[in-house]
Design a protein around this motif. Structure first.
Motif, PDB file in Angstrom:
ATOM      1  N   GLU A   1       5.730   3.189  -8.427  1.00 33.95           N
ATOM      2  CA  GLU A   1       4.426   2.658  -8.828  1.00 33.95           C
ATOM      3  C   GLU A   1       3.764   2.001  -7.613  1.00 33.95           C
ATOM      4  N   GLY A   2       2.478   2.253  -7.443  1.00 34.62           N
ATOM      5  CA  GLY A   2       1.738   1.627  -6.353  1.00 34.62           C
ATOM      6  C   GLY A   2       1.652   2.475  -5.100  1.00 34.62           C
ATOM      7  N   TYR A   3       2.174   3.712  -5.160  1.00 34.95           N
ATOM      8  CA  TYR A   3       2.137   4.610  -4.012  1.00 34.95           C
ATOM      9  C   TYR A   3       1.505   5.948  -4.394  1.00 34.95           C
ATOM     10  N   VAL A   4       0.887   6.615  -3.420  1.00 36.32           N
ATOM     11  CA  VAL A   4       0.402   7.982  -3.616  1.00 36.32           C
ATOM     12  C   VAL A   4       1.202   8.893  -2.694  1.00 36.32           C
TER      13      VAL A   4
ATOM     14  N   LYS B   1       3.556  23.034  15.065  1.00 33.19           N
ATOM     15  CA  LYS B   1       3.099  22.105  14.026  1.00 33.19           C
ATOM     16  C   LYS B   1       4.298  21.542  13.280  1.00 33.19           C
ATOM     17  N   VAL B   2       4.049  20.472  12.549  1.00 30.82           N
ATOM     18  CA  VAL B   2       5.106  19.858  11.750  1.00 30.82           C
ATOM     19  C   VAL B   2       4.459  19.272  10.497  1.00 30.82           C
ATOM     20  N   THR B   3       5.180  19.334   9.375  1.00 30.29           N
ATOM     21  CA  THR B   3       4.645  18.793   8.125  1.00 30.29           C
ATOM     22  C   THR B   3       5.546  17.680   7.603  1.00 30.29           C
ATOM     23  N   PHE B   4       4.937  16.753   6.891  1.00 27.39           N
ATOM     24  CA  PHE B   4       5.672  15.635   6.305  1.00 27.39           C
ATOM     25  C   PHE B   4       5.281  15.482   4.846  1.00 27.39           C
ATOM     26  N   VAL B   5       6.247  15.095   3.995  1.00 27.47           N
ATOM     27  CA  VAL B   5       5.899  14.552   2.680  1.00 27.47           C
ATOM     28  C   VAL B   5       5.774  13.055   2.894  1.00 27.47           C
ATOM     29  N   VAL B   6       4.600  12.530   2.573  1.00 24.96           N
ATOM     30  CA  VAL B   6       4.286  11.133   2.885  1.00 24.96           C
ATOM     31  C   VAL B   6       4.158  10.304   1.612  1.00 24.96           C
ATOM     32  N   GLU B   7       4.810   9.144   1.612  1.00 26.88           N
ATOM     33  CA  GLU B   7       4.628   8.141   0.558  1.00 26.88           C
ATOM     34  C   GLU B   7       3.719   7.061   1.159  1.00 26.88           C
ATOM     35  N   ARG B   8       2.510   6.932   0.589  1.00 27.70           N
ATOM     36  CA  ARG B   8       1.512   6.024   1.173  1.00 27.70           C
ATOM     37  C   ARG B   8       1.249   4.839   0.248  1.00 27.70           C
ATOM     38  N   PRO B   9       1.373   3.601   0.753  1.00 31.16           N
ATOM     39  CA  PRO B   9       1.070   2.427  -0.065  1.00 31.16           C
ATOM     40  C   PRO B   9      -0.365   2.452  -0.558  1.00 31.16           C
ATOM     41  N   ASP B  10      -0.545   2.169  -1.862  1.00 27.76           N
ATOM     42  CA  ASP B  10      -1.889   2.218  -2.434  1.00 27.76           C
ATOM     43  C   ASP B  10      -2.268   0.903  -3.116  1.00 27.76           C
ATOM     44  N   SER B  11      -1.281   0.256  -3.743  1.00 28.22           N
ATOM     45  CA  SER B  11      -1.569  -1.012  -4.419  1.00 28.22           C
ATOM     46  C   SER B  11      -1.476  -2.169  -3.415  1.00 28.22           C
TER      47      SER B  11
ATOM     48  N   GLU C   1       0.377  -4.809  -3.649  1.00 21.67           N
ATOM     49  CA  GLU C   1       1.787  -5.181  -3.456  1.00 21.67           C
ATOM     50  C   GLU C   1       2.476  -4.219  -2.489  1.00 21.67           C
ATOM     51  N   ALA C   2       2.205  -2.917  -2.642  1.00 25.67           N
ATOM     52  CA  ALA C   2       2.835  -1.919  -1.772  1.00 25.67           C
ATOM     53  C   ALA C   2       2.367  -2.075  -0.332  1.00 25.67           C
ATOM     54  N   LYS C   3       1.083  -2.350  -0.154  1.00 28.32           N
ATOM     55  CA  LYS C   3       0.545  -2.542   1.203  1.00 28.32           C
ATOM     56  C   LYS C   3       1.142  -3.787   1.859  1.00 28.32           C
ATOM     57  N   GLN C   4       1.370  -4.825   1.056  1.00 28.29           N
ATOM     58  CA  GLN C   4       1.959  -6.057   1.587  1.00 28.29           C
ATOM     59  C   GLN C   4       3.403  -5.814   2.011  1.00 28.29           C
ATOM     60  N   TRP C   5       4.146  -5.037   1.194  1.00 29.45           N
ATOM     61  CA  TRP C   5       5.535  -4.705   1.551  1.00 29.45           C
ATOM     62  C   TRP C   5       5.560  -3.968   2.884  1.00 29.45           C
ATOM     63  N   ALA C   6       4.669  -2.984   3.046  1.00 30.45           N
ATOM     64  CA  ALA C   6       4.622  -2.204   4.287  1.00 30.45           C
ATOM     65  C   ALA C   6       4.273  -3.103   5.471  1.00 30.45           C
ATOM     66  N   LYS C   7       3.351  -4.023   5.257  1.00 31.88           N
ATOM     67  CA  LYS C   7       2.951  -4.951   6.325  1.00 31.88           C
ATOM     68  C   LYS C   7       4.133  -5.810   6.761  1.00 31.88           C
ATOM     69  N   ASN C   8       4.901  -6.321   5.792  1.00 31.54           N
ATOM     70  CA  ASN C   8       6.080  -7.139   6.100  1.00 31.54           C
ATOM     71  C   ASN C   8       7.152  -6.319   6.812  1.00 31.54           C
ATOM     72  N   ALA C   9       7.328  -5.071   6.366  1.00 27.92           N
ATOM     73  CA  ALA C   9       8.346  -4.199   6.969  1.00 27.92           C
ATOM     74  C   ALA C   9       8.007  -3.902   8.427  1.00 27.92           C
ATOM     75  N   LEU C  10       6.728  -3.666   8.702  1.00 28.15           N
ATOM     76  CA  LEU C  10       6.312  -3.358  10.068  1.00 28.15           C
ATOM     77  C   LEU C  10       6.404  -4.592  10.973  1.00 28.15           C
ATOM     78  N   ALA C  11       6.273  -5.771  10.374  1.00 31.20           N
ATOM     79  CA  ALA C  11       6.312  -7.014  11.152  1.00 31.20           C
ATOM     80  C   ALA C  11       7.740  -7.489  11.421  1.00 31.20           C
TER      81      ALA C  11
END
Length: 276
Positions: free
Chosen positions: A105-108, A182-192, A194-204
């Motif tokens: 939930e919260g990801y596209v 070329k190269v392809t990826f299946v990407v899980e992208r933060p959308d909510s 809460e998800a964006k905040q988790w990603a921000k903390n993980a990157l920091a």
């Protein structure tokens, strides 16, 4: 406005029937569930403006208006035909690769394709792993990566191979670019939020944890302090292994051979008195 235009989409619905379309915080449709009444009517990329002539400023307005929309929802959307086609191609994930996704939930989820251009823009991509996820940690402006990836994206696979380690992901990426261009990826992208905040903390996070190894915070802090302390240690001014005042620098030698000696005492043959 190019290929953008305002379109009214009419959808017949019963009271309480779910629409099956998910908007993000900008009211752009990011997902349409198969088999729902939105399928074939709304398109990924549509930006919702009104429902039955009521303005929608956020997702709460949108869902509130839908609650009272039966028997027909008239949804006014801003649609970019070209962008809609591109987005639909990106969100269509082949079945064999969709199996590896553990949807949250919260990801596209979408397919990202990176095409290498000889003498073109640089790759401009940085990745790190954090808690068994390979995350996009750097996207340079004007780079190839900027065209298909954003900061905080989770790379679920690289050309169909699931990845949890940045070194494995990097090797696969380079190999496929060299061999196929070329190269392809299946990407899980933060959308909510809460998800964006988790990603921000993980990157920091300062400490890059290898996959499947998670230490408690206090242990990590102790280990970090110990590593820093080791860098500042200096050899003693005078070694304990040398003799005193030694101009000649006579050193102590340690030998393996040992001698034993019997030491006599004056209590031999006598009973010792117990004391408290």
């Amino acid at each position: 406005m190019g290929s953008e235009k305002m379109i009214e989409v009419r959808i017949d619905m019963e009271e309480g029937e779910p629409l099956g379309a998910t908007p993000n915080d900008k009211l752009v449709i990011t997902k349409i569930q198969s088999g729902t009444i939105a399928e074939g009517k709304l398109r990924v990329g549509d930006q919702v403006k009104k429902v039955n002539d009521k303005d929608c400023k956020d997702a709460n307005d949108f869902f509130r208006a839908l609650r009272f929309a039966a028997p027909t929802a008239r949804i006014l959307v801003n649609r970019d035909e070209k962008k809609a086609e591109e987005l639909e191609a990106r969100v269509h994930i082949p079945e064999d690769r969709a199996k590896i996704i553990q949807r949250r939930e919260g990801y596209v989820y979408e397919m990202a394709t990176l095409n290498w251009v000889q003498n073109g823009p640089k790759l401009g991509l940085g990745i790190k792993h954090f808690q068994n996820r390979v995350l996009v940690s750097r996207v340079d402006p004007g780079s190839l990566a900027e065209k298909c990836l954003v900061l905080g994206d989770h790379l679920c696979d690289v050309d169909g191979v699931p990845v949890t380690d940045k070194d494995v992901a990097r090797d696969l990426l380079v190999k496929n670019i060299q061999e196929k261009g070329k190269v392809t990826f299946v990407v899980e992208r933060p959308d909510s939020i809460e998800a964006k905040q988790w990603a921000k903390n993980a990157l920091a996070a300062n400490i890059l944890q290898p996959p499947s190894v998670q230490m408690a915070e206090d242990v990590r802090n102790i280990a970090s302090a110990y590593r820093n302390a080791l860098k500042t240690l200096k050899p003693p001014a005078k070694s304990a292994m040398s003799s005193a005042g030694g101009g000649s620098g006579k050193r102590v030698e340690i030998v393996e051979k040992t001698s034993t000696h019997e030491i006599g005492h004056d209590h031999e043959g006598k009973a010792l008195r117990k004391v408290k």
